[in-house]
Design a protein around this motif. Structure first.
Motif, PDB file in Angstrom:
ATOM      1  N   PRO A  73       0.810  -1.221   0.000  1.00 11.95           N
ATOM      2  CA  PRO A  73       0.000   0.000   0.000  1.00 11.95           C
ATOM      3  C   PRO A  73       0.848   1.278   0.000  1.00 11.95           C
ATOM      4  N   ASN A  74       2.102   1.164   0.376  1.00  9.76           N
ATOM      5  CA  ASN A  74       3.014   2.304   0.379  1.00  9.76           C
ATOM      6  C   ASN A  74       3.763   2.328  -0.957  1.00  9.76           C
ATOM      7  N   PRO A  75       3.535   3.335  -1.812  1.00  8.42           N
ATOM      8  CA  PRO A  75       4.192   3.363  -3.126  1.00  8.42           C
ATOM      9  C   PRO A  75       5.713   3.463  -3.063  1.00  8.42           C
ATOM     10  N   ALA A  76       6.260   3.866  -1.924  1.00 12.51           N
ATOM     11  CA  ALA A  76       7.711   3.967  -1.785  1.00 12.51           C
ATOM     12  C   ALA A  76       8.328   2.656  -1.319  1.00 12.51           C
ATOM     13  N   THR A  77       7.502   1.604  -1.198  1.00 14.69           N
ATOM     14  CA  THR A  77       7.985   0.331  -0.660  1.00 14.69           C
ATOM     15  C   THR A  77       7.546  -0.834  -1.530  1.00 14.69           C
ATOM     16  N   LEU A  78       8.474  -1.758  -1.787  1.00 19.08           N
ATOM     17  CA  LEU A  78       8.170  -3.000  -2.500  1.00 19.08           C
ATOM     18  C   LEU A  78       8.514  -4.188  -1.601  1.00 19.08           C
ATOM     19  N   LYS A  79       7.755  -5.257  -1.769  1.00 20.04           N
ATOM     20  CA  LYS A  79       7.959  -6.490  -1.012  1.00 20.04           C
ATOM     21  C   LYS A  79       8.627  -7.511  -1.928  1.00 20.04           C
ATOM     22  N   PHE A  80       9.743  -8.080  -1.478  1.00 21.36           N
ATOM     23  CA  PHE A  80      10.500  -9.075  -2.234  1.00 21.36           C
ATOM     24  C   PHE A  80      10.381 -10.416  -1.520  1.00 21.36           C
ATOM     25  N   LEU A  81       9.965 -11.444  -2.249  1.00 18.43           N
ATOM     26  CA  LEU A  81       9.770 -12.789  -1.693  1.00 18.43           C
ATOM     27  C   LEU A  81      10.787 -13.744  -2.313  1.00 18.43           C
ATOM     28  N   PRO A  82      11.851 -14.080  -1.561  1.00 17.88           N
ATOM     29  CA  PRO A  82      12.893 -14.941  -2.123  1.00 17.88           C
ATOM     30  C   PRO A  82      12.529 -16.426  -2.175  1.00 17.88           C
ATOM     31  N   GLY A  83      11.385 -16.813  -1.610  1.00 16.72           N
ATOM     32  CA  GLY A  83      11.010 -18.222  -1.589  1.00 16.72           C
ATOM     33  C   GLY A  83      11.778 -19.014  -0.553  1.00 16.72           C
ATOM     34  N   LYS A  84      12.411 -18.313   0.365  1.00 17.58           N
ATOM     35  CA  LYS A  84      13.174 -18.933   1.450  1.00 17.58           C
ATOM     36  C   LYS A  84      12.866 -18.192   2.738  1.00 17.58           C
ATOM     37  N   GLU A  85      13.150 -18.846   3.849  1.00 18.08           N
ATOM     38  CA  GLU A  85      12.984 -18.185   5.142  1.00 18.08           C
ATOM     39  C   GLU A  85      13.987 -17.042   5.243  1.00 18.08           C
ATOM     40  N   VAL A  86      13.509 -15.881   5.659  1.00 15.57           N
ATOM     41  CA  VAL A  86      14.380 -14.728   5.846  1.00 15.57           C
ATOM     42  C   VAL A  86      14.730 -14.589   7.329  1.00 15.57           C
ATOM     43  N   MET A  87      13.705 -14.571   8.188  1.00 10.32           N
ATOM     44  CA  MET A  87      13.911 -14.472   9.637  1.00 10.32           C
ATOM     45  C   MET A  87      13.245 -15.681  10.305  1.00 10.32           C
ATOM     46  N   THR A  88      13.990 -16.377  11.143  1.00  8.21           N
ATOM     47  CA  THR A  88      13.398 -17.514  11.850  1.00  8.21           C
ATOM     48  C   THR A  88      12.531 -17.057  13.005  1.00  8.21           C
ATOM     49  N   ASP A  89      12.836 -15.892  13.557  1.00  5.10           N
ATOM     50  CA  ASP A  89      12.102 -15.406  14.720  1.00  5.10           C
ATOM     51  C   ASP A  89      12.026 -13.884  14.668  1.00  5.10           C
ATOM     52  N   GLY A  90      10.842 -13.335  14.750  1.00  5.25           N
ATOM     53  CA  GLY A  90      10.687 -11.892  14.807  1.00  5.25           C
ATOM     54  C   GLY A  90      10.930 -11.212  13.478  1.00  5.25           C
ATOM     55  N   THR A  91      11.190  -9.923  13.551  1.00  4.22           N
ATOM     56  CA  THR A  91      11.455  -9.094  12.377  1.00  4.22           C
ATOM     57  C   THR A  91      12.629  -8.171  12.692  1.00  4.22           C
ATOM     58  N   MET A  92      13.196  -7.581  11.655  1.00  4.12           N
ATOM     59  CA  MET A  92      14.246  -6.571  11.838  1.00  4.12           C
ATOM     60  C   MET A  92      13.964  -5.420  10.885  1.00  4.12           C
ATOM     61  N   PHE A  93      14.183  -4.213  11.354  1.00  2.00           N
ATOM     62  CA  PHE A  93      13.930  -3.017  10.553  1.00  2.00           C
ATOM     63  C   PHE A  93      15.144  -2.107  10.631  1.00  2.00           C
ATOM     64  N   TYR A  94      15.696  -1.796   9.472  1.00  2.00           N
ATOM     65  CA  TYR A  94      16.864  -0.920   9.376  1.00  2.00           C
ATOM     66  C   TYR A  94      16.474   0.328   8.598  1.00  2.00           C
ATOM     67  N   GLN A  95      16.750   1.490   9.193  1.00  4.61           N
ATOM     68  CA  GLN A  95      16.390   2.742   8.541  1.00  4.61           C
ATOM     69  C   GLN A  95      17.583   3.463   7.922  1.00  4.61           C
ATOM     70  N   ASN A  96      18.774   2.886   8.103  1.00  8.23           N
ATOM     71  CA  ASN A  96      19.967   3.448   7.463  1.00  8.23           C
ATOM     72  C   ASN A  96      21.092   2.421   7.535  1.00  8.23           C
ATOM     73  N   GLN A  97      22.139   2.656   6.781  1.00  6.29           N
ATOM     74  CA  GLN A  97      23.241   1.696   6.709  1.00  6.29           C
ATOM     75  C   GLN A  97      23.955   1.548   8.051  1.00  6.29           C
ATOM     76  N   GLU A  98      24.043   2.624   8.812  1.00  7.29           N
ATOM     77  CA  GLU A  98      24.733   2.563  10.100  1.00  7.29           C
ATOM     78  C   GLU A  98      24.053   1.583  11.050  1.00  7.29           C
ATOM     79  N   SER A  99      22.732   1.489  10.995  1.00  7.37           N
ATOM     80  CA  SER A  99      22.010   0.594  11.901  1.00  7.37           C
ATOM     81  C   SER A  99      22.063  -0.865  11.438  1.00  7.37           C
ATOM     82  N   ALA A 100      22.575  -1.105  10.233  1.00 10.11           N
ATOM     83  CA  ALA A 100      22.537  -2.439   9.630  1.00 10.11           C
ATOM     84  C   ALA A 100      23.835  -3.224   9.777  1.00 10.11           C
ATOM     85  N   SER A 101      24.688  -2.820  10.684  1.00  9.61           N
ATOM     86  CA  SER A 101      26.007  -3.460  10.779  1.00  9.61           C
ATOM     87  C   SER A 101      25.942  -4.948  11.133  1.00  9.61           C
ATOM     88  N   ASN A 102      24.834  -5.415  11.720  1.00  7.22           N
ATOM     89  CA  ASN A 102      24.722  -6.831  12.071  1.00  7.22           C
ATOM     90  C   ASN A 102      24.108  -7.675  10.954  1.00  7.22           C
TER      91      ASN A 102
END
Length: 185
Positions: free
Chosen positions: A9-38
């Motif tokens: 519903p957000n035109p600035a966002t697309l959903k990508f489905l790799p056909g594989k598990e991405v996260m086994t538990d919970g979710t993660m949200f990164y708003q910039n490269q600095e927060s994505a070091s893990n």
């Protein structure tokens, strides 16, 4: 490997489905490269011009782009990055991090426990379909504060979702709830 894409519903966002598990538990949200070091995958996605947000769900990745960027130019690079990452069997997250699952704490009031249970059972599965997540922040004197993530953050319809959907549902099941408000991440 085939990666499907879906609009959100957000035109600035697309959903990508790799056909594989991405996260086994919970979710993660990164708003910039600095927060994505893990996350090696998030770091590589942020190297693509125009990527401004990366959200990992159970079986999907939601990418948010800047307003001045075009999906037709960005999509091939994003798809290539995701395909390379999963075909090389690299970890999505390189270190243990806090899960965004709502943990029911024995110190939580009965109202907060009910809010968390309703969010986890009714709200979060629905917003995950649109490539986002809604996280409980706090409850204070009848007001529930929620954090929008992934496709939900900045979505033109998020206010309607909060007020007409989530607020009405919580008020219906929990009479103590008077209002729902968003908080910034």
């Amino acid at each position: 490997m085939f990666v499907q894409t879906e609009p959100t519903p957000n035109p600035a966002t697309l959903k990508f489905l790799p056909g594989k598990e991405v996260m086994t538990d919970g979710t993660m949200f990164y708003q910039n490269q600095e927060s994505a070091s893990n996350s090696p995958l998030a770091m590589n996605l942020f190297n693509i011009k125009g990527v401004e947000g990366v959200f990992f769900g159970s079986d999907f990745i939601t990418i948010t782009k800047g307003n001045d960027n075009d999906w037709t130019l960005m999509k091939p690079a994003i798809l290539g990055c995701i395909i390379e990452h999963f075909t090389m069997n690299k970890p999505v997250i390189s270190e243990n991090t806090a899960s965004t699952q709502h943990v029911i704490d024995e110190k939580d009031s009965d109202v907060v426990k009910k809010i968390k249970e309703l969010l986890d059972s009714k709200v979060r599965p629905a917003v995950a379909m649109d490539g986002g997540d809604i996280i409980f922040d706090k409850y204070n004197e009848g007001i529930v504060f929620l954090q929008m993530q992934g496709a939900c953050q900045g979505c033109p319809s998020s206010t309607a979702t909060l007020k007409m959907g989530i607020e009405n549902m919580l008020k219906h099941y929990i009479p103590e709830v008077r209002e729902v408000r968003p908080v910034e991440a």
